[in-house]
Motif scaffolding. Structure first.
Motif, PDB file in Angstrom:
ATOM      1  N   UNK A  80       0.814  -1.212   0.000  1.00  0.00           N
ATOM      2  CA  UNK A  80       0.000   0.000   0.000  1.00  0.00           C
ATOM      3  C   UNK A  80       0.849   1.264   0.000  1.00  0.00           C
ATOM      4  N   UNK A  81       1.997   1.213   0.659  1.00  0.00           N
ATOM      5  CA  UNK A  81       2.884   2.375   0.660  1.00  0.00           C
ATOM      6  C   UNK A  81       3.405   2.662  -0.746  1.00  0.00           C
ATOM      7  N   UNK A  82       3.855   1.610  -1.433  1.00  0.00           N
ATOM      8  CA  UNK A  82       4.334   1.775  -2.802  1.00  0.00           C
ATOM      9  C   UNK A  82       3.241   2.267  -3.728  1.00  0.00           C
ATOM     10  N   UNK A  83       2.045   1.701  -3.588  1.00  0.00           N
ATOM     11  CA  UNK A  83       0.926   2.116  -4.423  1.00  0.00           C
ATOM     12  C   UNK A  83       0.573   3.577  -4.169  1.00  0.00           C
ATOM     13  N   UNK A  84       0.519   3.957  -2.899  1.00  0.00           N
ATOM     14  CA  UNK A  84       0.165   5.328  -2.545  1.00  0.00           C
ATOM     15  C   UNK A  84       1.175   6.326  -3.111  1.00  0.00           C
ATOM     16  N   UNK A  85       2.460   6.014  -2.972  1.00  0.00           N
ATOM     17  CA  UNK A  85       3.504   6.913  -3.483  1.00  0.00           C
ATOM     18  C   UNK A  85       3.362   7.123  -4.986  1.00  0.00           C
ATOM     19  N   UNK A  86       3.158   6.034  -5.709  1.00  0.00           N
ATOM     20  CA  UNK A  86       3.070   6.129  -7.171  1.00  0.00           C
ATOM     21  C   UNK A  86       1.811   6.883  -7.597  1.00  0.00           C
ATOM     22  N   UNK A  87       0.718   6.653  -6.877  1.00  0.00           N
ATOM     23  CA  UNK A  87      -0.524   7.347  -7.217  1.00  0.00           C
ATOM     24  C   UNK A  87      -0.439   8.848  -6.916  1.00  0.00           C
ATOM     25  N   UNK A 105      -1.823   3.281 -13.149  1.00  0.00           N
ATOM     26  CA  UNK A 105      -0.700   2.353 -13.235  1.00  0.00           C
ATOM     27  C   UNK A 105      -0.281   1.903 -11.833  1.00  0.00           C
ATOM     28  N   UNK A 106      -0.103   2.858 -10.925  1.00  0.00           N
ATOM     29  CA  UNK A 106       0.242   2.512  -9.547  1.00  0.00           C
ATOM     30  C   UNK A 106      -0.862   1.751  -8.862  1.00  0.00           C
ATOM     31  N   UNK A 107      -2.089   2.132  -9.144  1.00  0.00           N
ATOM     32  CA  UNK A 107      -3.255   1.475  -8.547  1.00  0.00           C
ATOM     33  C   UNK A 107      -3.310  -0.001  -8.951  1.00  0.00           C
ATOM     34  N   UNK A 108      -3.102  -0.271 -10.236  1.00  0.00           N
ATOM     35  CA  UNK A 108      -3.127  -1.644 -10.730  1.00  0.00           C
ATOM     36  C   UNK A 108      -1.975  -2.475 -10.159  1.00  0.00           C
ATOM     37  N   UNK A 109      -0.811  -1.874 -10.056  1.00  0.00           N
ATOM     38  CA  UNK A 109       0.319  -2.604  -9.469  1.00  0.00           C
ATOM     39  C   UNK A 109       0.015  -2.986  -8.015  1.00  0.00           C
ATOM     40  N   UNK A 110      -0.650  -2.067  -7.308  1.00  0.00           N
ATOM     41  CA  UNK A 110      -1.057  -2.371  -5.944  1.00  0.00           C
ATOM     42  C   UNK A 110      -2.031  -3.534  -5.889  1.00  0.00           C
ATOM     43  N   UNK A 111      -2.952  -3.606  -6.843  1.00  0.00           N
ATOM     44  CA  UNK A 111      -3.925  -4.703  -6.891  1.00  0.00           C
ATOM     45  C   UNK A 111      -3.219  -6.039  -7.100  1.00  0.00           C
ATOM     46  N   UNK A 112      -2.234  -6.055  -7.995  1.00  0.00           N
ATOM     47  CA  UNK A 112      -1.496  -7.296  -8.250  1.00  0.00           C
ATOM     48  C   UNK A 112      -0.708  -7.726  -7.007  1.00  0.00           C
ATOM     49  N   UNK A 113      -0.108  -6.763  -6.320  1.00  0.00           N
ATOM     50  CA  UNK A 113       0.599  -7.080  -5.078  1.00  0.00           C
ATOM     51  C   UNK A 113      -0.354  -7.698  -4.052  1.00  0.00           C
ATOM     52  N   UNK A 114      -1.534  -7.118  -3.913  1.00  0.00           N
ATOM     53  CA  UNK A 114      -2.514  -7.652  -2.966  1.00  0.00           C
ATOM     54  C   UNK A 114      -2.960  -9.050  -3.368  1.00  0.00           C
ATOM     55  N   UNK A 115      -3.138  -9.266  -4.659  1.00  0.00           N
ATOM     56  CA  UNK A 115      -3.541 -10.582  -5.142  1.00  0.00           C
ATOM     57  C   UNK A 115      -2.467 -11.632  -4.842  1.00  0.00           C
ATOM     58  N   UNK A 134      -7.725 -11.207 -11.064  1.00  0.00           N
ATOM     59  CA  UNK A 134      -7.291  -9.808 -10.957  1.00  0.00           C
ATOM     60  C   UNK A 134      -5.869  -9.651 -11.492  1.00  0.00           C
ATOM     61  N   UNK A 135      -5.001 -10.593 -11.152  1.00  0.00           N
ATOM     62  CA  UNK A 135      -3.609 -10.533 -11.598  1.00  0.00           C
ATOM     63  C   UNK A 135      -3.514 -10.511 -13.123  1.00  0.00           C
ATOM     64  N   UNK A 136      -4.239 -11.409 -13.772  1.00  0.00           N
ATOM     65  CA  UNK A 136      -4.189 -11.520 -15.236  1.00  0.00           C
ATOM     66  C   UNK A 136      -4.783 -10.274 -15.892  1.00  0.00           C
ATOM     67  N   UNK A 137      -5.974  -9.855 -15.434  1.00  0.00           N
ATOM     68  CA  UNK A 137      -6.674  -8.736 -16.074  1.00  0.00           C
ATOM     69  C   UNK A 137      -5.920  -7.424 -15.900  1.00  0.00           C
ATOM     70  N   UNK A 138      -5.416  -7.189 -14.706  1.00  0.00           N
ATOM     71  CA  UNK A 138      -4.792  -5.888 -14.467  1.00  0.00           C
ATOM     72  C   UNK A 138      -3.375  -5.814 -15.021  1.00  0.00           C
ATOM     73  N   UNK A 139      -2.713  -6.958 -15.182  1.00  0.00           N
ATOM     74  CA  UNK A 139      -1.418  -6.935 -15.852  1.00  0.00           C
ATOM     75  C   UNK A 139      -1.591  -6.554 -17.314  1.00  0.00           C
ATOM     76  N   UNK A 140      -2.672  -7.032 -17.932  1.00  0.00           N
ATOM     77  CA  UNK A 140      -2.949  -6.672 -19.323  1.00  0.00           C
ATOM     78  C   UNK A 140      -3.191  -5.165 -19.450  1.00  0.00           C
ATOM     79  N   UNK A 141      -3.893  -4.589 -18.490  1.00  0.00           N
ATOM     80  CA  UNK A 141      -4.158  -3.150 -18.517  1.00  0.00           C
ATOM     81  C   UNK A 141      -2.899  -2.344 -18.192  1.00  0.00           C
ATOM     82  N   UNK A 142      -2.028  -2.892 -17.351  1.00  0.00           N
ATOM     83  CA  UNK A 142      -0.738  -2.231 -17.085  1.00  0.00           C
ATOM     84  C   UNK A 142       0.061  -2.111 -18.378  1.00  0.00           C
ATOM     85  N   UNK A 143       0.029  -3.147 -19.199  1.00  0.00           N
ATOM     86  CA  UNK A 143       0.734  -3.112 -20.485  1.00  0.00           C
ATOM     87  C   UNK A 143       0.161  -2.011 -21.385  1.00  0.00           C
TER      88      UNK A 143
END
Length: 277
Positions: A80-87, A105-115, A134-143
């Motif tokens: 959450x700290x990493x996600x918050x900083x990036x957001x 981008x930061x939000x999605x990375x946070x979701x993958x970390x939580x997953x 969530x991992x599969x879908x949000x990695x595609x959107x990160x790309x």
């Protein structure tokens, strides 16, 4: 100034969570027994020793559970700290479309970390399946986001609606992070994940709506609508799972309390029937 103030509040919440998780009961020092009191045969175990071993086993389980919770809390807090900083960095961009892309981008990375944390600690099949989805879908959107950002640098100056956009993002992030900080302290790993991912998804939908209000880039507007369409059904799934599992826990606690009460009643009835000596 607004971003710094909000990050300070978030950091304070994280510190409080660590302090609470670190509060463990101190172990009592064992006393040296007189020689005549430890002369029991090696093949026999006294009642006191049996009780002590049972206490140690129960204490060991409790310590293991507490250590597991501490590890989960550390993992979630780091994520959450990493996600918050990036957001927060993304929110400060001048162009609303770029701010959305960087923030999401930061939000999605946070979701993958939580997953990944759920897949590491969780045991519920439905929530583990959701984490994988969530991992599969949000990695595609990160790309998609990374590819778009490579060709869309930020605007040199704020646009007329930049300040309104930043204020809307700040309000959304406040609510999301506050709810997530409470959620990750849940002692049940699957419940901690679900309660944490729920406001995370709600935050994503809020961000997407802000993009549709202030953004102008067609690709990012389409992505925002896709996020709403994909995450609204998952929000409903999580809400239903939380409600069902809270009811199950309440029913189990009620059954356990009834059984304890019935045992006590039977024991009292047996004692009453025994003739007095």
């Amino acid at each position: 100034m607004i971003a710094s103030h909000r990050f300070a509040l978030f950091a304070t919440s994280i510190s409080a969570a660590f302090i609470l998780s670190a509060c463990q009961p101190a172990t009592e020092s064992s006393e040296v027994m007189p020689a005549e009191e430890v002369a029991a045969p090696a093949t026999e175990m006294t009642a006191d020793q049996e009780n002590m071993d049972g206490h140690n086993m129960a204490g060991g389980d409790a310590m293991a559970d507490e250590q597991k919770m501490t590890d989960i809390l550390k993992d979630y807090t780091k994520s959450m700290t990493g996600m918050h900083d990036e957001m927060m960095i993304g929110m400060a961009y001048n162009d609303p479309d770029t701010a959305f892309a960087k923030g999401m981008l930061g939000h999605h990375r946070g979701a993958i970390d939580m997953a990944k944390i759920e897949l590491k600690y969780g045991t519920d099949a439905a929530m583990r399946e959701l984490a994988q989805k969530i991992t599969v879908a949000q990695q595609a959107e990160i790309d998609i986001l990374n590819k778009w950002l490579a060709g869309h640098p930020d605007a040199a100056k704020p646009k007329p609606n930049t300040q309104a956009m930043q204020q809307a993002y700040a309000k959304s992030m406040d609510g999301m992070h506050g709810d997530m900080m409470l959620a990750i302290t849940d002692p049940l790993p699957d419940m901690a994940f679900t309660r944490g991912m729920l406001p995370h998804h709600i935050g994503a939908v809020d961000m997407a709506k802000i993009q549709l209000k202030y953004g102008t880039d067609e690709e990012m507007r389409k992505l925002a609508q896709d996020i709403i369409d994909a995450q609204q059904p998952e929000i409903q799934v999580m809400q239903n799972w939380i409600a069902a599992n809270k009811i199950d826990k309440l029913n189990n606690d009620t059954i356990s309390n009834d059984a304890t009460s019935n045992d006590a009643t039977v024991e009292n009835e047996v004692d009453a029937k025994e003739p007095a000596e």
